[in-house]
Design an enzyme around this catalytic site. Structure first.
Site, PDB file in Angstrom:
ATOM      1  N   SER A   1       0.834  -1.209   0.000  1.00  0.00           N
ATOM      2  CA  SER A   1       0.000   0.000   0.000  1.00  0.00           C
ATOM      3  C   SER A   1       0.869   1.258   0.000  1.00  0.00           C
ATOM      4  CB  SER A   1      -1.032  -0.013   1.133  1.00  0.00           C
ATOM      5  OG  SER A   1      -0.453   0.335   2.350  1.00  0.00           O
TER       6      SER A   1
ATOM      7  N   ASP B   1       7.236   2.422   6.110  1.00  0.00           N
ATOM      8  CA  ASP B   1       6.908   1.905   4.771  1.00  0.00           C
ATOM      9  C   ASP B   1       7.017   2.984   3.692  1.00  0.00           C
ATOM     10  OD1 ASP B   1       6.422  -0.427   6.112  1.00  0.00           O
ATOM     11  OD2 ASP B   1       4.485  -0.828   5.171  1.00  0.00           O
TER      12      ASP B   1
HETATM   13  O1  PMV Z   1       3.686  -6.636   8.517  1.00  0.00           O
HETATM   14  P1  PMV Z   1       3.814  -5.181   8.497  1.00  0.00           P
HETATM   15  O2  PMV Z   1       4.643  -4.657   7.396  1.00  0.00           O
HETATM   16  O3  PMV Z   1       2.480  -4.470   8.631  1.00  0.00           O
HETATM   17  O4  PMV Z   1       4.725  -4.772   9.742  1.00  0.00           O
HETATM   18  C1  PMV Z   1       4.268  -4.489  11.007  1.00  0.00           C
HETATM   19  C2  PMV Z   1       5.415  -4.121  11.886  1.00  0.00           C
HETATM   20  C3  PMV Z   1       5.014  -4.014  13.354  1.00  0.00           C
HETATM   21  O5  PMV Z   1       6.201  -3.765  14.082  1.00  0.00           O
HETATM   22  C4  PMV Z   1       4.387  -5.294  13.834  1.00  0.00           C
HETATM   23  C5  PMV Z   1       4.034  -2.875  13.576  1.00  0.00           C
HETATM   24  C6  PMV Z   1       4.607  -1.505  13.429  1.00  0.00           C
HETATM   25  O6  PMV Z   1       3.791  -0.557  13.288  1.00  0.00           O
HETATM   26  O7  PMV Z   1       5.826  -1.313  13.502  1.00  0.00           O
END
Ligand code: PMV
Length: 327
Positions: free
Chosen positions: A114, A157
């Site tokens: 996304s 991200d």
């Molecule tokens: O799986 P993803 O890319 O949504 O990663 C989540 C990473 C976490 O540490 C679990 C949550 C966060 O906001 O950092």
């Protein structure tokens, strides 16, 4: 005139879950990209064609009108609508747009699809409408879109999709980018089981509330692993990197975020000769990441397939967001 923006997906190498509390996360951009082609329309609609993901429709203001696929998809597409409108506001332009999304990043399995689509969208619109947006601006405008669907995400991200490479992210500290020569490809194993990051983060929070001392000890250990993992990556010490990935998987499993499918792929990869393997991202579904010397890569991929996962060989990509004119 149409402009294509593209941006890479990502994989978390260390620090998922612990980064929510403290300590760093290490995130890698991968050579799987989302592509978005933007062109102007004569009306004021933001039309989104994401047919390879199974849906299309258009926004008039904030209201989503589906053409293909279910109406709830509009919730996710709202990120693009918001990012597109904020970008036009920033450029001082009012226009309708056609956005054609073609992503090679699997969705909802933790690979940053996304954010990559949002970043590619902002960059494409910026170039189309003649704005000279800096990478910082692209990143910030894409984050506006991400907030619509994810609340207040860490920003990791959209940062990795904008800049590419290797990112160390720590809450309250910020981002630092690295490049390393000679990292072998990683193998991702996709369970194809979608999961909710929000739910998995909530589960860990509840476990920590019930067991504060034990869970805090695990979180601290994960933070140290992340730090050592980055050093091993920068020093190309693959055996050490593999050990640290294996230990990290054990700790993530202790927090309850692994699953039988993920464990199966992790163990199958190690048996096939991987130096290390761990779940990546929020867990509960989604993907694992395995590290192997090049001669072992094929065996690891076959092992993941036998464990009912889909293997995906990825390289770290230093190419962040970019645009090109497509006629
Ligand atoms: O799986 P993803 O890319 O949504 O990663 C989540 C990473 C976490 O540490 C679990 C949550 C966060 O906001 O950092």
């Amino acid at each position: 005139m149409a402009v294509e923006g593209s941006a890479p997906g990502k994989v978390i190498l260390f620090g998922e879950h612990s980064v929510v509390y403290r300590g760093p996360a290490i995130v890698l951009a991968i050579d799987r990209r989302a592509r978005v082609v933007a062109e102007e329309r004569s009306d004021d609609r933001i039309y989104i064609d994401a047919l390879n993901l199974g849906f299309s429709g258009y926004f008039v203001g904030d209201a989503y009108h589906p053409e293909q696929g279910e109406a709830w998809r509009g919730k996710r597409l709202a990120a693009l609508n918001v990012a597109a409108r904020r970008t036009m506001e920033r450029l001082g332009v009012e226009s309708g747009l056609n956005l054609k999304v073609r992503s090679r990043i699997p969705i909802a399995v933790g690979l940053g699809s996304s954010a990559a689509i949002s970043v590619a969208t902002v960059a494409a619109i910026g170039a189309l409408l003649g704005g000279n947006l800096s990478k910082d601006e692209i990143c910030a405008l894409a984050y506006e879109g991400e907030k619509v669907i994810h609340g207040t995400p860490s920003g990791a991200d959209n940062n990795i999709s904008t800049y590419g490479g290797i990112l160390r992210y720590e809450r309250g500290v910020g981002f630092e980018r690295f490049e390393v020569e000679r990292i072998p490809p990683f193998v991702i194993g996709n369970s194809r089981r979608k999961r909710s990051t929000k739910m998995m983060v909530g589960n860990v929070r509840a476990l920590r509330e019930r067991n504060p001392v034990t869970v805090d000890g695990i979180i601290d250990a994960m933070g140290r692993l992340s730090q050592e993992g980055l050093a091993a990556l920068l020093g190309s010490d693959l055996p050490l990197l593999g050990d640290l990935m294996n230990i990290n998987h054990g700790l993530l499993a202790a927090l309850g975020v692994s699953s039988p499918e993920l464990d199966l792929m992790v163990h199958a990869s190690r048996r096939a000769g991987a130096l290390g393997a761990k779940l990546t991202g929020a867990g509960g579904g989604g993907c694992i990441i395995a590290l192997a010397e090049t001669p072992r890569l094929k065996q690891v991929e076959s092992a993941i397939r036998r464990a009912r996962g889909t293997p995906l060989r990825v390289n770290v990509s230093y190419e962040g967001v970019k645009t090109r004119s497509v006629g």
